[in-house]
Design a protein around this motif. Structure first.
Motif, PDB file in Angstrom:
ATOM      1  N   LYS A   6      34.730  49.223  42.912  1.00 34.08           N
ATOM      2  CA  LYS A   6      33.850  48.196  42.344  1.00 34.08           C
ATOM      3  C   LYS A   6      34.064  48.047  40.838  1.00 34.08           C
ATOM      4  O   LYS A   6      34.273  46.941  40.330  1.00 34.08           O
ATOM      5  N   SER A   7      33.993  49.173  40.120  1.00 32.37           N
ATOM      6  CA  SER A   7      34.133  49.121  38.664  1.00 32.37           C
ATOM      7  C   SER A   7      35.518  48.625  38.262  1.00 32.37           C
ATOM      8  O   SER A   7      35.663  47.880  37.281  1.00 32.37           O
ATOM      9  N   THR A   8      36.536  49.036  39.021  1.00 35.16           N
ATOM     10  CA  THR A   8      37.903  48.610  38.699  1.00 35.16           C
ATOM     11  C   THR A   8      38.039  47.098  38.865  1.00 35.16           C
ATOM     12  O   THR A   8      38.651  46.424  38.022  1.00 35.16           O
ATOM     13  N   LEU A   9      37.467  46.559  39.922  1.00 34.22           N
ATOM     14  CA  LEU A   9      37.537  45.109  40.138  1.00 34.22           C
ATOM     15  C   LEU A   9      36.812  44.356  39.027  1.00 34.22           C
ATOM     16  O   LEU A   9      37.321  43.343  38.517  1.00 34.22           O
ATOM     17  N   ILE A  10      35.643  44.846  38.640  1.00 30.53           N
ATOM     18  CA  ILE A  10      34.904  44.198  37.553  1.00 30.53           C
ATOM     19  C   ILE A  10      35.718  44.222  36.265  1.00 30.53           C
ATOM     20  O   ILE A  10      35.793  43.222  35.528  1.00 30.53           O
ATOM     21  N   LYS A  11      36.358  45.354  35.982  1.00 33.51           N
ATOM     22  CA  LYS A  11      37.159  45.450  34.761  1.00 33.51           C
ATOM     23  C   LYS A  11      38.386  44.551  34.815  1.00 33.51           C
ATOM     24  O   LYS A  11      38.858  44.069  33.790  1.00 33.51           O
ATOM     25  N   ALA A  12      38.893  44.300  36.023  1.00 33.21           N
ATOM     26  CA  ALA A  12      39.996  43.350  36.161  1.00 33.21           C
ATOM     27  C   ALA A  12      39.509  41.934  35.874  1.00 33.21           C
ATOM     28  O   ALA A  12      40.205  41.134  35.232  1.00 33.21           O
ATOM     29  N   LEU A  13      38.283  41.620  36.323  1.00 34.29           N
ATOM     30  CA  LEU A  13      37.733  40.293  36.118  1.00 34.29           C
ATOM     31  C   LEU A  13      37.286  40.059  34.675  1.00 34.29           C
ATOM     32  O   LEU A  13      37.149  38.913  34.245  1.00 34.29           O
ATOM     33  N   THR A  14      37.055  41.136  33.944  1.00 32.60           N
ATOM     34  CA  THR A  14      36.638  40.993  32.553  1.00 32.60           C
ATOM     35  C   THR A  14      37.783  41.257  31.578  1.00 32.60           C
ATOM     36  O   THR A  14      37.565  41.307  30.369  1.00 32.60           O
ATOM     37  N   VAL A  31      40.183  36.213  43.705  1.00 32.04           N
ATOM     38  CA  VAL A  31      41.142  37.302  43.539  1.00 32.04           C
ATOM     39  C   VAL A  31      41.942  37.402  44.827  1.00 32.04           C
ATOM     40  O   VAL A  31      41.371  37.483  45.918  1.00 32.04           O
ATOM     41  N   ARG A  32      43.269  37.380  44.705  1.00 29.79           N
ATOM     42  CA  ARG A  32      44.131  37.425  45.882  1.00 29.79           C
ATOM     43  C   ARG A  32      45.072  38.633  45.814  1.00 29.79           C
ATOM     44  O   ARG A  32      45.896  38.723  44.908  1.00 29.79           O
ATOM     45  N   GLY A  33      44.886  39.541  46.739  1.00 30.99           N
ATOM     46  CA  GLY A  33      45.807  40.672  46.876  1.00 30.99           C
ATOM     47  C   GLY A  33      45.990  41.494  45.624  1.00 30.99           C
ATOM     48  O   GLY A  33      47.089  41.978  45.342  1.00 30.99           O
ATOM     49  N   ALA A  34      44.915  41.709  44.865  1.00 30.06           N
ATOM     50  CA  ALA A  34      45.021  42.435  43.585  1.00 30.06           C
ATOM     51  C   ALA A  34      45.156  43.939  43.805  1.00 30.06           C
ATOM     52  O   ALA A  34      44.414  44.535  44.581  1.00 30.06           O
ATOM     53  N   GLY A  39      49.337  40.765  42.602  1.00 33.53           N
ATOM     54  CA  GLY A  39      48.302  39.857  43.057  1.00 33.53           C
ATOM     55  C   GLY A  39      48.008  38.807  41.997  1.00 33.53           C
ATOM     56  O   GLY A  39      48.758  38.653  41.026  1.00 33.53           O
ATOM     57  N   SER A  40      46.906  38.104  42.159  1.00 35.29           N
ATOM     58  CA  SER A  40      46.587  37.036  41.216  1.00 35.29           C
ATOM     59  C   SER A  40      45.084  36.845  41.093  1.00 35.29           C
ATOM     60  O   SER A  40      44.317  37.182  41.996  1.00 35.29           O
ATOM     61  N   ILE A  41      44.672  36.319  39.934  1.00 43.02           N
ATOM     62  CA  ILE A  41      43.288  35.939  39.681  1.00 43.02           C
ATOM     63  C   ILE A  41      43.280  34.459  39.339  1.00 43.02           C
ATOM     64  O   ILE A  41      43.980  34.017  38.417  1.00 43.02           O
ATOM     65  N   LEU A  42      42.509  33.689  40.092  1.00 41.19           N
ATOM     66  CA  LEU A  42      42.434  32.246  39.873  1.00 41.19           C
ATOM     67  C   LEU A  42      41.044  31.881  39.361  1.00 41.19           C
ATOM     68  O   LEU A  42      40.027  32.364  39.889  1.00 41.19           O
ATOM     69  N   ILE A  43      41.000  31.044  38.324  1.00 42.01           N
ATOM     70  CA  ILE A  43      39.757  30.513  37.788  1.00 42.01           C
ATOM     71  C   ILE A  43      39.783  29.006  38.014  1.00 42.01           C
ATOM     72  O   ILE A  43      40.686  28.326  37.516  1.00 42.01           O
TER      73      ILE A  43
END
Length: 523
Positions: free
Chosen positions: A46-54, A10-13, A62-66
């Protein structure tokens, strides 16, 4: 040795909700074959980041890289397609189905005539065996096994799709020590198979037992990423609460001596007060006119203890005495009838009734105490509402205004008025100053001191340790759902000393530090 490339990065989310920046340019990376713990206090993100990842929340920037490729996760299905599976604190399984049916739910093996149950159960057995759970009978009802084993079945279900990332959100909250070790054995097995595990827990001992790496968030922002072996517990707590060790050391107590007369019968005394899965049996006394602080990190058990004292939750062990008389405080109404008032930590969800007026919110608890069939006379209502609105300078000064239109600080003042209207002898305040401005915070702290001077007993809970140290005459220290220490406040007590007890690696170390304070020793 070169470090592996991240499976997830996760970059700059950033994520913004109305009036709140839940994530503020957060960075995070998850490497294959590691357990990475996400740490932070309430509201850290924490919960917000998890919900972004799910895929539950979309990031605003920002960006999410897989596997190095930027992905837009639009929902849980797209997250699962990207190899990310999640198991939440509350196990989301079907107890009326078999173990095998739960493992394979949505992924059953199908043949020309529908589901091939023999093959489905065989696949379920393979998945369970991968977890070291091959001894489980896939055709047995899920309801026949313990909650701990159901948690492991949920993980097996998550891994059926050969996920590369497993997110475990507070998976140990309802497990005992032996069950936690079984879970950790499964986690280590998956880690050794190359799975990246994101672990969220508020149990410090567990974090240090299982984690390879820790990322700390605070107030929606990224604090840092650390190898667990390089970050001691005191440093971790300091980063979570936003105070370095020197700053904590400077925050000494304003109370130079403990002047409370402890020869009198306590207003409240409990022996072995506890609730399975929530709080280990706890002894506590609270005296007249005393402010007792509950200190601990999120999930330490401080709120659980307050709720048991007030009757908001029903205890399943222990004996309670009020002014020496044995009582059973098993409901909020019973608590109120015994002059115990509890102001919840969740002002918005469990405190205010947003569409009701200031007047109606102030009078709710007193009306409940007297009974809904005995309406409080309008003249008395007007007098009480005017008294507390004036006492706490509630603005705007309009008792008919819907409380949802008030600032957080003014809402908190209204709630304080609500509970004082019931004429309590013991007032429990759970995070009364969280999320309010400096002026309102000072007003509430001053009120707490005034109430104690007037003879009311107060329990004060705050994530800000300096508040607890500044206001309390005694401090009960909580960790991992049990009481680990109790200290009488004084000039040698600082927020740093409280942190050191919370961070102690054993009960013996915590007891030694508590005893040192009692004897007036300093570092």
């Amino acid at each position: 040795m070169t470090e592996s490339l991240p499976i997830v990065e996760v970059r700059g989310a950033s994520i913004t909700f109305p009036g709140v920046k839940a994530l503020d340019e957060v960075n995070f990376r998850l490497l294959p074959g590691e357990v990475h713990t996400l740490m932070g206090e309430n509201g850290a993100g924490k919960s917000t980041l998890i919900k972004a990842l799910t895929g539950v929340y979309q990031i605003d920037s920002g960006s999410i890289l897989i596997f190095g490729e930027e992905r837009r996760l639009t929902g849980t299905a797209s997250a699962q397609a990207a190899g990310i599976s999640t198991v939440y604190q509350e196990v989301n399984l079907c107890t009326n189905l078999t173990i095998g049916e739960n493992v394979m739910l949505g992924h059953e093996v199908r043949g020309p005539f529908g589901i091939n149950w023999r093959a489905t159960h065989a696949r379920a057995k393979e998945g369970l065996t991968r977890m070291g759970l091959g001894h489980l009978d896939t055709r047995a009802p899920l309801s026949s096994i313990s909650i701990a084993l159901q948690q492991l079945v949920a993980i097996s279900r998550a891994m059926v799709t050969d996920s590369k990332v497993l997110i475990l959100d507070e998976p140990t909250s309802s497990l005992d020590a032996a069950e936690v070790e079984v879970l950790f054995t499964v986690m280590r097995r998956l880690r050794d198979q190359g799975v990246a595990i994101l672990f969220v827990s508020h149990f410090l001992d567990q974090v240090y037992a299982i984690s390879d790496r820790i990322t700390v968030l605070r107030n929606g922002g990224f604090v840092g990423e650390y190898l667990t072996r390089d970050l001691d517990r005191t440093q971790l707590i300091s980063k979570m609460i936003g105070k370095d060790i020197e700053a904590l050391r400077a925050l000494g107590s304003n109370r130079q001596v403990d002047a409370r007369d402890r020869s009198e019968t306590p207003v409240y005394a409990a022996e072995g007060l506890g609730r399975a899965g929530a709080l280990a049996p706890t002894d506590i006394e609270i005296h007249k006119g005393e402010v007792v602080g509950f200190a601990g990190l999120l999930g330490s058990g401080r709120t659980e203890l307050a709720r048991l004292i007030a009757g908001a939750d029903r205890a399943d062990s222990g004996t309670v005495r009020l002014k020496g008389k044995k009582v059973n405080v098993n409901s909020p109404v019973t608590g109120l009838s015994n002059h115990i008032a509890y102001s919840t930590e969740s002002r918005r969800d469990d405190g205010i009734i947003g569409d009701l007026s200031i007047r109606e919110n102030i009078m709710l608890a007193l009306q409940a105490k007297r009974g809904w069939l005995r309406r409080i006379p309008a003249k008395e209502v007007d007098q009480l509402v005017a008294t507390y609105m004036e006492r706490f300078s509630v603005r705007p000064n309009d008792p008919n205004r819907p409380i949802r239109l008030l600032s957080g600080g003014n809402q908190q003042k209204v709630l304080l008025g609500r509970w004082l209207a019931t004429d309590p002898e013991l007032l429990l305040l759970d995070e009364p100053t969280r999320g309010i401005d400096v002026g309102a915070k000072a007003d509430i702290q001053e009120t707490v001191a005034e109430l104690a001077e007037a003879g009311m007993s107060v329990v004060f809970i705050s994530s800000e340790l300096e508040e607890v140290v500044r206001l309390s005459e005694r401090i009960v220290i909580m960790k991992d759902h049990e009481k680990v220490g109790e200290i009488v406040n004084g000039p040698d007590v600082t927020a740093e000393r409280v942190v050191s007890i919370i961070a102690a690696e054993s009960e013996e170390e915590a007891e030694a530090q508590t005893a040192a304070l009692a004897e007036g020793e300093t570092h």
